[in-house]
Design a protein around this motif. Structure first.
Motif, PDB file in Angstrom:
ATOM      1  N   SER A  93       0.828  -1.206   0.000  1.00  0.00           N
ATOM      2  CA  SER A  93       0.000   0.000   0.000  1.00  0.00           C
ATOM      3  C   SER A  93       0.864   1.258   0.000  1.00  0.00           C
ATOM      4  O   SER A  93       0.566   2.244  -0.688  1.00  0.00           O
ATOM      5  N   ARG A  94       1.932   1.229   0.780  1.00  0.00           N
ATOM      6  CA  ARG A  94       2.835   2.395   0.813  1.00  0.00           C
ATOM      7  C   ARG A  94       3.518   2.591  -0.533  1.00  0.00           C
ATOM      8  O   ARG A  94       3.656   3.722  -1.023  1.00  0.00           O
ATOM      9  N   VAL A  95       3.934   1.506  -1.167  1.00  0.00           N
ATOM     10  CA  VAL A  95       4.568   1.627  -2.488  1.00  0.00           C
ATOM     11  C   VAL A  95       3.581   2.198  -3.501  1.00  0.00           C
ATOM     12  O   VAL A  95       3.935   3.060  -4.323  1.00  0.00           O
ATOM     13  N   ASP A  96       2.342   1.744  -3.461  1.00  0.00           N
ATOM     14  CA  ASP A  96       1.327   2.282  -4.368  1.00  0.00           C
ATOM     15  C   ASP A  96       1.119   3.776  -4.141  1.00  0.00           C
ATOM     16  O   ASP A  96       0.977   4.562  -5.096  1.00  0.00           O
ATOM     17  N   GLU A  97       1.113   4.183  -2.891  1.00  0.00           N
ATOM     18  CA  GLU A  97       0.944   5.610  -2.583  1.00  0.00           C
ATOM     19  C   GLU A  97       2.121   6.423  -3.095  1.00  0.00           C
ATOM     20  O   GLU A  97       1.950   7.491  -3.701  1.00  0.00           O
ATOM     21  N   TYR A  98       3.360   5.918  -2.884  1.00  0.00           N
ATOM     22  CA  TYR A  98       4.550   6.639  -3.355  1.00  0.00           C
ATOM     23  C   TYR A  98       4.545   6.762  -4.871  1.00  0.00           C
ATOM     24  O   TYR A  98       4.821   7.844  -5.432  1.00  0.00           O
ATOM     25  N   LEU A  99       4.243   5.680  -5.575  1.00  0.00           N
ATOM     26  CA  LEU A  99       4.269   5.721  -7.037  1.00  0.00           C
ATOM     27  C   LEU A  99       3.184   6.628  -7.589  1.00  0.00           C
ATOM     28  O   LEU A  99       3.392   7.329  -8.586  1.00  0.00           O
ATOM     29  N   THR A 100       2.015   6.634  -6.972  1.00  0.00           N
ATOM     30  CA  THR A 100       0.938   7.515  -7.424  1.00  0.00           C
ATOM     31  C   THR A 100       1.337   8.979  -7.270  1.00  0.00           C
ATOM     32  O   THR A 100       1.100   9.816  -8.160  1.00  0.00           O
ATOM     33  N   GLU A 101       1.961   9.301  -6.136  1.00  0.00           N
ATOM     34  CA  GLU A 101       2.401  10.677  -5.914  1.00  0.00           C
ATOM     35  C   GLU A 101       3.458  11.091  -6.930  1.00  0.00           C
ATOM     36  O   GLU A 101       3.406  12.194  -7.498  1.00  0.00           O
ATOM     37  N   ARG A 102       4.430  10.213  -7.205  1.00  0.00           N
ATOM     38  CA  ARG A 102       5.480  10.542  -8.181  1.00  0.00           C
ATOM     39  C   ARG A 102       4.897  10.701  -9.579  1.00  0.00           C
ATOM     40  O   ARG A 102       5.304  11.575 -10.352  1.00  0.00           O
ATOM     41  N   ARG A 103       3.932   9.834  -9.940  1.00  0.00           N
ATOM     42  CA  ARG A 103       3.326   9.932 -11.265  1.00  0.00           C
ATOM     43  C   ARG A 103       2.568  11.249 -11.436  1.00  0.00           C
ATOM     44  O   ARG A 103       2.649  11.901 -12.485  1.00  0.00           O
ATOM     45  N   ASP A 104       1.823  11.655 -10.413  1.00  0.00           N
ATOM     46  CA  ASP A 104       1.081  12.912 -10.498  1.00  0.00           C
ATOM     47  C   ASP A 104       2.031  14.095 -10.628  1.00  0.00           C
ATOM     48  O   ASP A 104       1.786  15.029 -11.410  1.00  0.00           O
ATOM     49  N   LYS A 105       3.124  14.069  -9.865  1.00  0.00           N
ATOM     50  CA  LYS A 105       4.089  15.169  -9.962  1.00  0.00           C
ATOM     51  C   LYS A 105       4.717  15.224 -11.350  1.00  0.00           C
ATOM     52  O   LYS A 105       4.889  16.312 -11.927  1.00  0.00           O
TER      53      LYS A 105
END
Length: 257
Positions: A171-183
């Motif tokens: 779940s944490r990895v999914d959150e990190y990747l989503t944030e990086r993709r949006d940025k």
């Protein structure tokens, strides 16, 4: 004291062996199969000895039957010749041979019956032992399958609990990747909106003009006609303009007369 120590050591050894047996049931089954083969070999050896005894009785019976026939013939012959004393001796031997023959026949019959019973008992015992061993092997396979199934189910349950829980690694990895993709998407959008494409359009127009000029010079040098590009729009032909007739000035008009 020594006996108590001996019992204690025997108890420890029994527990150790029992633990090994529980941990290695396949080894126990293989050991029992080997033990069964050895027992069958010993039984067959004793059965062969008994079969030899039966064969010996059969041979003795045949010899006694032949001896009985010979003695009966000799007794009859001497009796016909009047040799009473000699015939009596042969008759006495014949009686003993018949008694021994009868005894041998009884023993042979009993030995044959015993041999058949032993063979039947061996076959039944071996078949029963093999069925038990096969049943244990099937039970062992089924037990291993159930153990593997239970282990997989426990693993699956643990995976569901650990992976589906809040704050786990995935779940944490999914959150990190989503944030990086949006940025990254935002940066790309900002960069695209700030690019000045006017200079690119001017450079592209200059390159096309230079290319047309070079192509015109090449065609002029070799006397070639430049074909009209398919993309070029052909202008409609202009309609001819009718010229008005020019009125020539012939000077002042002279009247007749």
């Amino acid at each position: 004291m020594f006996q108590r120590l001996k019992n204690l050591v025997r108890g420890f050894m029994s527990l150790f062996v029992s633990g090994l047996e529980k941990a290695n049931p396949r080894a126990l089954i293989e050991a029992e199969k080997e033990n069964l083969r050895k027992q069958i070999a010993r039984f067959n050896e004793n059965l062969a000895n008994h079969a030899g005894f039966v064969e010996r009785l059969m041979r003795q019976t045949k010899n006694l039957e032949k001896q009985e026939q010979d003695l009966a013939a000799k007794t009859a012959a001497h009796l016909k010749l009047g040799h009473r004393k000699v015939a009596g001796q042969y008759a006495l031997q014949l009686k003993g041979a018949r008694e021994q023959l009868e005894e041998n026949r009884t023993q042979l019959e009993q030995a044959e019956t015993t041999y058949k019973q032993l063979v039947k008992a061996r076959d039944v015992s071996v078949r029963e032992a093999q069925q038990k061993i096969e049943a244990l092997k099937r039970m062992m396979t089924e037990t291993e399958m159930l153990e593997a199934q239970a282990e997989l189910q426990e693993m699956a349950q643990g995976m569901i609990t650990s992976i589906g829980g809040s704050g786990d690694t995935l779940s944490r990895v999914d959150e990190y990747l989503t944030e990086r993709r949006d940025k990254a998407a935002g940066r790309a959008r900002v960069a695209a909106s700030s690019v000045d494409t006017s200079g690119v359009d001017i450079m592209e127009a200059e390159q096309e003009a230079l290319a047309d000029q070079a192509l015109g010079e090449f065609a002029a040098a070799y006397g070639l006609d430049i074909p009209v590009s398919e993309d070029a729009t052909v202008a409609p032909a202009a309609e001819p303009i009718e010229e008005e007739p020019q009125i020539k000035d012939m000077g002042p008009t002279v009247s007749e007369g």
